[in-house]
Design an enzyme around this catalytic site. Structure first.
Site, PDB file in Angstrom:
ATOM      1  N   ASP A 143       0.832  -1.210   0.000  1.00 43.53           N
ATOM      2  CA  ASP A 143       0.000   0.000   0.000  1.00 43.53           C
ATOM      3  C   ASP A 143       0.869   1.264   0.000  1.00 43.53           C
ATOM      4  OD1 ASP A 143      -2.432   1.337   0.060  1.00 43.53           O
ATOM      5  OD2 ASP A 143      -3.244   0.125   1.692  1.00 43.53           O
ATOM      6  N   ASP A 199     -10.083   3.324  -3.594  1.00 42.89           N
ATOM      7  CA  ASP A 199     -10.734   2.102  -3.097  1.00 42.89           C
ATOM      8  C   ASP A 199     -12.166   1.908  -3.620  1.00 42.89           C
ATOM      9  OD1 ASP A 199      -8.430   1.911  -1.690  1.00 42.89           O
ATOM     10  OD2 ASP A 199      -9.364   1.880   0.288  1.00 42.89           O
TER      11      ASP A 199
HETATM   12  C1  GLA Z   1      -5.955   1.226   1.442  1.00 44.03           C
HETATM   13  C2  GLA Z   1      -6.076   0.195   0.329  1.00 44.03           C
HETATM   14  C3  GLA Z   1      -7.216  -0.755   0.650  1.00 44.03           C
HETATM   15  C4  GLA Z   1      -6.956  -1.443   1.978  1.00 44.03           C
HETATM   16  C5  GLA Z   1      -6.749  -0.392   3.071  1.00 44.03           C
HETATM   17  C6  GLA Z   1      -6.262  -1.017   4.362  1.00 44.03           C
HETATM   18  O1  GLA Z   1      -7.053   2.054   1.506  1.00 44.03           O
HETATM   19  O2  GLA Z   1      -6.290   0.826  -0.900  1.00 44.03           O
HETATM   20  O3  GLA Z   1      -7.366  -1.717  -0.381  1.00 44.03           O
HETATM   21  O4  GLA Z   1      -5.829  -2.268   1.871  1.00 44.03           O
HETATM   22  O5  GLA Z   1      -5.772   0.571   2.691  1.00 44.03           O
HETATM   23  O6  GLA Z   1      -6.048  -0.053   5.351  1.00 44.03           O
END
Ligand code: GLA
Length: 431
Positions: A143, A199
């Protein structure tokens, strides 16, 4: 810095050397269903459900633990599993997952902390990569939270790639920088997949936004390096079955990793059936490994398509009209010309969700498509194709990176051609 850029963009000396991820990953990820409320019992129960529900046998082999698995601080400079929620430790969990005939994935971050505030791997790449290799990790989602702006993204992701290369364990490397630094331009040399957007949420508007932001990116993907449209929301939220069908088929067509994100202890059988649609999964896993993209749109009708090994085409006909309105069903067509097939070629058409042959057609195919739903067909020329003229997006100019790495604003293209893709009209026009 610029030398690194040039090497990356030339795709020469530097590469990920793991030989995995030649096809988009199929599996499960804990985030969409559980967020930070995870523990080893949930992961074990999920492993068992993947087997009992026939998902492992359908090809879903990765079981990936997302954010919030670790202790809030390192111990002796190393990451360890959270003592309260993963009391047996992550190595024991990986062993358990492996004993079920599945592969085990983990999550970390290219900054100081993960998005949920647990320790990140920036500056600890070598020690963390070796820790995961020692645990038997098969997949790393990496990430992009909590990184200083002065740290260039590519450097941070390359550092972990090199650390993974240094271990002798092949680890599928999944980049999650949300499409913020044109990852399609450099990530094919760095990882096995790269997130294209922010997301996903279990709503139709989120699915359409990701679809639109991912349109035009097919040409950057290929075997071993795929765009990741984010984890599946099939079985989550208020998505209708038609919307779930559309979401799944389009993610499959785009060659996105297909990572289930629903609670498998309670998933509805109709959502499960979508996830197990064998012939739709087969599009995603096709040997050719060429991603699909939008090839035509008009009003609320869209046609997405991808070539398949052997000269066939996978086609998704999408109806964007509002369900319950006057136009609940649309007739949507695709012509052979739009698919790069010679007009007059007899081709067998098969409905992939219905698993039913629809007959032989010679110039075009038309289907009734319900609002917020899709028809997914495979079109296979009888006798194959001598020369495959697919890949309409080749006519588009590839724009250079919009990054601090480049003084000129890119390796190809000029400021004026940033405004449009020159080949765009030919990609969308009906002739
Ligand atoms: C980010 C990623 C998500 C998830 C969250 C976890 O937002 O894009 O897919 O992994 O972190 O905290």
């Amino acid at each position: 810095m610029r030398l690194l850029t040039i090497l990356l963009l030339c795709g020469a000396a530097l590469a990920l050397e793991n030989a995995v991820g030649r096809k988009p990953a199929l599996g499960y990820n804990t985030w969409n269903a559980f967020g930070i409320s995870i523990d080893e019992d949930i992961v074990k129960a999920t492993a068992q459900r993947m087997i009992d529900l026939g998902l492992r046998d359908a090809g879903y082999v990765y079981l990936n633990v997302d954010d919030a698995w670790s202790e809030p601080v390192r111990v002796d400079g190393k990451l360890i599993g959270n003592r309260a929620t993963f009391p047996s430790g992550i190595k024991a969990l990986a062993d358990y997952v492996h004993s079920k005939g599945l592969k085990f994935g983990i999550y970390s971050d290219a900054g100081s902390h993960t998005c949920a505030g647990f320790p990140g791997s920036r500056g600890y790449e070598a020690v963390d990569a070796q820790t995961w290799a020692d645990w038997g990790v098969d997949y790393l989602k990496y990430d992009n939270c909590f990184a200083p702006a002065s740290d260039w993204i590519v450097d941070r992701y390359v550092a972990m790639r090199d650390a993974l290369n240094e271990t002798d364990r092949p680890v599928l490397y999944s980049l999650c920088e949300w499409g913020v630094a044109d990852p399609w331009l450099w990530a094919p040399e760095v990882g096995n997949s790269w997130r294209t957007t922010e997301d996903i949420e279990p709503t139709w508007s989120s699915i359409l936004k990701i679809l639109d932001y991912s349109t035009g990116l097919a040409r950057f993907a290929g075997p071993g390096h795929f765009g990741d449209l984010d984890m599946l929301e099939v079985g989550n939220g208020e998505l209708t079955l038609g919307e779930q069908r559309a979401h799944f088929a389009l993610w499959a067509l785009f060659k996105s990793p297909l990572l289930i994100g629903a609670d498998l202890r309670t998933i509805h059988p109709d959502s499960l059936a979508i996830l197990k649609a064998r012939e739709v999964i087969a599009i995603n896993q096709d040997e050719l490994g060429v991603a699909g993209d939008l090839i035509w749109q008009q009003g609320a009708s869209r046609v997405y398509a991808a070539p398949l090994a052997g000269g066939g085409r996978a086609v998704v006909l999408l109806n964007l009209h509002t369900p319950g309105g006057q136009y609940v069903v649309s007739n949507i067509s695709v012509s052979w010309e739009e698919l790069g097939l010679p007009a007059g070629t007899p081709a067998a058409v098969r409905d992939l969700y219905a698993t039913a042959d629809l007959g032989t057609f010679t110039d075009s195919f038309t289907a009734e498509v319900t609002a917020h739903d899709v028809r997914v067909v495979r079109i296979v020329p009888l006798g194959g194709l001598k020369h495959d003229s697919w890949r309409p997006w080749f006519s588009q100019t590839i724009r250079g990176p919009t990054s601090p790495m480049s003084d000129s604003g890119g390796t190809s293209g000029t400021a004026s051609d940033r405004k449009m893709f020159p080949g765009q009209h030919s990609m969308f026009a009906r002739t």
